[in-house]
Design an enzyme around this catalytic site. Structure first.
Site, short mmCIF file in Angstrom:
data_model
loop_
_atom_site.label_atom_id
_atom_site.label_comp_id
_atom_site.label_asym_id
_atom_site.label_seq_id
_atom_site.Cartn_x
_atom_site.Cartn_y
_atom_site.Cartn_z
CE1 TYR A 144 -3.25 2.97 1.24
CE2 TYR A 144 -1.66 3.24 3.02
CZ TYR A 144 -2.75 3.70 2.31
OH TYR A 144 -3.33 4.90 2.65
CE LYS A 148 -2.16 7.05 -0.50
NZ LYS A 148 -3.46 7.51 -1.10
N1 LIG Z 1 -7.66 6.24 6.72
C1 LIG Z 1 -6.43 6.68 7.05
O1 LIG Z 1 -6.00 6.63 8.19
C2 LIG Z 1 -5.56 7.27 5.98
C3 LIG Z 1 -5.98 7.34 4.67
N2 LIG Z 1 -5.17 7.93 3.72
C4 LIG Z 1 -5.62 8.03 2.33
O2 LIG Z 1 -6.87 8.70 2.33
C5 LIG Z 1 -7.67 8.26 1.23
C6 LIG Z 1 -9.05 7.92 1.72
O3 LIG Z 1 -8.94 6.89 2.69
P1 LIG Z 1 -10.24 6.30 3.40
O4 LIG Z 1 -11.35 7.26 3.30
O5 LIG Z 1 -9.78 5.82 4.73
O6 LIG Z 1 -10.53 5.03 2.49
P2 LIG Z 1 -11.90 4.35 2.06
O7 LIG Z 1 -11.58 2.96 1.66
O8 LIG Z 1 -12.95 4.58 3.08
O9 LIG Z 1 -12.30 5.20 0.76
C7 LIG Z 1 -11.76 4.99 -0.51
C8 LIG Z 1 -12.89 4.90 -1.53
O10 LIG Z 1 -12.31 4.68 -2.83
C9 LIG Z 1 -13.04 3.62 -3.46
N3 LIG Z 1 -12.24 2.96 -4.46
C10 LIG Z 1 -11.28 2.00 -4.29
N4 LIG Z 1 -10.80 1.59 -5.47
C11 LIG Z 1 -11.46 2.30 -6.43
C12 LIG Z 1 -11.41 2.30 -7.84
N5 LIG Z 1 -10.61 1.50 -8.52
N6 LIG Z 1 -12.21 3.15 -8.53
C13 LIG Z 1 -13.05 3.96 -7.84
N7 LIG Z 1 -13.16 4.00 -6.50
C14 LIG Z 1 -12.37 3.18 -5.79
C15 LIG Z 1 -13.36 2.71 -2.29
O11 LIG Z 1 -14.32 1.74 -2.62
P3 LIG Z 1 -14.25 0.31 -1.85
O12 LIG Z 1 -14.49 0.61 -0.41
O13 LIG Z 1 -15.31 -0.50 -2.49
O14 LIG Z 1 -12.86 -0.21 -2.09
C16 LIG Z 1 -13.84 3.72 -1.26
O15 LIG Z 1 -15.17 4.09 -1.48
C17 LIG Z 1 -6.90 7.10 0.60
O16 LIG Z 1 -6.21 7.58 -0.52
C18 LIG Z 1 -5.91 6.68 1.67
O17 LIG Z 1 -4.74 6.17 1.09
C19 LIG Z 1 -3.97 8.46 4.05
C20 LIG Z 1 -3.52 8.42 5.33
C21 LIG Z 1 -4.27 7.82 6.40
#
Ligand SMILES: NC(=O)C1=CN([C@@H]2O[C@H](COP(=O)(O)OP(=O)(O)OC[C@H]3O[C@@H](n4cnc5c(N)ncnc54)[C@H](OP(=O)(O)O)[C@@H]3O)[C@@H](O)[C@H]2O)C=CC1
Ligand SMILES: CC(C)=CCC[C@@H](C)[C@H]1CC[C@H]2C3=C(CC[C@]12C)[C@@]1(C)CCC(=O)C[C@@H]1CC3
Length: 345
Positions: A144, A148
């Site tokens: 992951y 990133k």
């Molecule tokens: N949560 C944390 O602590 C941290 C998060 N981040 C970054 O923040 C961002 C958001 O994280 P977070 O809200 O926790 O994650 P979530 O998994 O809740 O949200 C990500 C969304 O993107 C969707 N998704 C995944 N793959 C695809 C695709 N191929 N096409 C379209 N949509 C897609 C997911 O769908 P599905 O659920 O079906 O996969 C989900 O709805 C990410 O980029 C993460 O790397 C960075 C640091 C810390």
């Protein structure tokens, strides 16, 4: 001659807008008078004023309608870290991000704000008050994080004033808050299975946990400061609560708030890390025969037993960032939002 309609400054798209952070971002953008298109692989809610476009971000033809007449795109989609699927991370975070950039250029989008992660510099050893100029991890802790890093490089390198696309990356750390499907549910699951009795190491390691509304605030500030003459073009920004906390105090506050006992017994870090490594290897070797996912992965043990907190002075200086919710209030609001995860519920 065709005249191009100039996209309204208040029209934006949120890729990943059905997810935890994405939905909070969408709600705040609506409050601030933006009209919002969500692009996601799934639809998790409905809100007046939000147009959903469903599809895989690796498909440019599916993405383009969500970017029509949009001047600003937030890209916060990623597979969940727990999936541990190298092929999926490479496809979505690297190839997919290339496609997002191409689609932005084709659609005439002016600003792209990426949700990166502070972990792009983390190698499993202490980071204290890390600034944005730390080098990217040479040995990232998992696939992951590896993807990133590549994703962030792609977006920052795509910043091109001549071509008219400005980019910036937000690096949050340890996002928590209402509706988070990861942190609190994993913690409660571990507590219910009797695995939250132990503290890994001496329990003094400091970590950033960032309330989701502060992360949203950082994204919107970055978008609104992104102009051709601004120093933020093509730069990454740490966004945290600016209140590093002992990892195990944070865990205890959440657990006790939900009615569970706080961890009490100490285990040596090296021992737990070694065991987690062994389990991980075993799971890898046995994968063709049986599939099991250990709770203790080396990555989780490293996150639980080392210092990893970051300096967000650059965001304060360039974006005027200041957390809007304190850690104490963030924890209280989070605990209150999970009545179904309380002990005995
Ligand atoms: N949560 C944390 O602590 C941290 C998060 N981040 C970054 O923040 C961002 C958001 O994280 P977070 O809200 O926790 O994650 P979530 O998994 O809740 O949200 C990500 C969304 O993107 C969707 N998704 C995944 N793959 C695809 C695709 N191929 N096409 C379209 N949509 C897609 C997911 O769908 P599905 O659920 O079906 O996969 C989900 O709805 C990410 O980029 C993460 O790397 C960075 C640091 C810390
Ligand atoms: C700041 C930051 C990046 C936080 C990470 C969030 C998650 C990775 C953690 C949320 C719950 C944590 C947790 C553990 C490790 C890290 C988390 C998954 C353990 C598996 C560590 C070993 C244990 O004693 C059980 C823990 C359960 C909760």
């Amino acid at each position: 001659m065709t005249t191009r309609v100039r996209p309204s400054n208040k029209r934006c798209a949120v890729i990943g807008g059905s997810g935890f952070l994405g939905r909070h971002l969408v709600e705040k953008l609506l409050d601030r008078g933006y009209s919002v298109s969500v692009f996601d692989i799934r639809q998790s809610y409905e809100l007046p004023g939000v147009a959903f476009h469903l599809g895989d971000l690796c498909d440019k033809q599916a993405l383009l309608p969500a970017m029509k007449d949009v001047s600003l795109v937030f890209h916060c989609a990623s597979p969940a870290p727990a999936s541990d699927d190298r092929g999926l991370f490479e496809r979505v975070n690297i190839q997919g991000t290339r496609i997002v950039i191409q689609a932005c250029i084709e659609a005439g989008v002016q600003k792209l704000v990426l949700t990166s992660s502070a972990s792009v510099v983390f190698e499993g050893t202490d980071i204290k008050n890390g600034r944005e100029d730390l080098p990217y991890a040479k040995k990232p802790i998992d696939y992951y994080t590896e993807t990133k890093i590549e994703q962030e490089k792609l977006v920052l390198e795509a910043c091109d004033k001549e071509k008219g696309l400005l980019t910036v990356a937000i690096r949050p750390h340890g996002i928590f808050g209402p509706r988070d499907p990861q942190l609190v549910p994993i913690l409660v699951d571990a507590a219910r299975r009797g695995k939250m009795k132990f503290i890994i190491g001496d329990g003094t390691n400091l970590v950033d946990f960032t309330f989701v509304e502060n992360v949203v605030h950082g994204h919107i500030l970055a978008a609104e400061h992104l102009r051709p003459d601004s120093p933020i073009c093509g730069q990454p920004y740490h966004i945290t609560n600016d209140e590093p906390v002992k990892f195990w105090d944070f865990m205890s506050d959440v657990l006790v708030g939900l009615g569970y006992a706080a961890p009490r017994y100490h285990l040596p870090y090296a021992l737990v890390y070694g065991l987690a490594l062994l389990l991980w290897l075993l799971a890898l070797i046995l994968r063709p025969l049986v599939s099991f996912k250990p709770t203790f992965t080396p990555m989780r043990v490293a996150l639980a037993g080392t210092h990893h907190y970051y300096n967000c002075e650059r965001a304060k200086q360039d974006l005027g960032y200041k957390p809007v919710v304190s850690l104490k209030d963030g924890i209280a609001r989070t605990v209150q939002s999970y009545p179904h995860l309380r002990q005995g519920a």
